[in-house]
Write a protein that holds these residues in place. Structure first.
Motif, PDB file in Angstrom:
ATOM      1  N   ARG A   3       0.834  -1.394   0.073  1.00 24.28           N
ATOM      2  CA  ARG A   3       0.153  -0.168   0.115  1.00 24.28           C
ATOM      3  C   ARG A   3       0.582   1.227   0.033  1.00 24.28           C
ATOM      4  O   ARG A   3       1.993   1.282   0.591  1.00 24.28           O
ATOM      5  CB  ARG A   3      -0.868   0.075   1.106  1.00 24.28           C
ATOM      6  N   ARG A   4       0.540   2.283  -0.760  1.00 22.12           N
ATOM      7  CA  ARG A   4       0.974   3.624  -0.683  1.00 22.12           C
ATOM      8  C   ARG A   4       0.614   4.315   0.527  1.00 22.12           C
ATOM      9  O   ARG A   4      -0.411   4.586   0.893  1.00 22.12           O
ATOM     10  CB  ARG A   4       0.824   4.136  -1.836  1.00 22.12           C
ATOM     11  N   ASN A  92       3.956  -2.999   2.977  1.00 16.90           N
ATOM     12  CA  ASN A  92       2.691  -4.063   3.189  1.00 16.90           C
ATOM     13  C   ASN A  92       2.391  -4.388   4.523  1.00 16.90           C
ATOM     14  O   ASN A  92       1.812  -5.236   5.009  1.00 16.90           O
ATOM     15  CB  ASN A  92       3.447  -5.625   2.744  1.00 16.90           C
TER      16      ASN A  92
END
Length: 156
Positions: A3-4, A92
């Motif tokens: 995920r950003r 992550n």
């Protein structure tokens, strides 16, 4: 799943909702410690036991921790002998919203004072877990500084 995270600037190290700050003294000079932190990226697993893999990328680093957590980072400050800071852009790790880590190096007696700040924004469960894990973070940091200091002494 990666995920950003929310991009943050250097001031986040002072304003983050969660700040874990640790310090340890090393006999090594600041320039040698800085080189180990900022230049010899691939060697991190040899002295920081939590790190299983690290490699430099264009403008940052990729880091994997034991247990499978992964980070893609951007270097935010690279001040030889004084400061090295990086922001996590992709991870992550669940529940993390923003993360910036800063290593400060200051003269201390005949050596160097190493200060590591872990500045984060995270959901309530992760904030709780990080605060609970503070003693382990501190122990891992102090062990890493001690190990790095021994490695640098042996190399000189």
């Amino acid at each position: 799943m990666a995920r950003r995270l929310r991009p943050v600037e250097l001031d986040f190290v002072e304003t983050a909702p969660l700040r874990l700050v640790f310090a340890a003294d090393a006999a090594a000079p600041a320039d040698a410690l800085y080189r180990a932190l900022a230049v010899e990226t691939e060697a991190w697993p040899r002295w920081f036991s939590a790190v299983s893999h690290a490699r430099a990328t264009e403008g940052g680093r990729e880091v994997r921790l034991r247990g499978g957590t992964r980070f893609e980072e951007t270097v935010m400050a690279a001040e030889p002998g004084a400061r090295y800071a990086y922001r996590v852009d992709v991870t992550n790790a669940p529940g993390l919203h923003a993360l910036l880590e800063e290593w400060r190096l200051t003269p201390a007696g005949r050596g160097t004072r190493v200060q590591w700040t872990f500045a984060a924004s995270a959901g309530a469960p992760l904030r709780f877990a990080l605060r609970l894990g503070r003693p382990g973070f501190g122990r891992a940091f102090r062990d890493a500084v001690r190990t790095l200091d021994r490695r640098l002494a042996a190399a000189s």
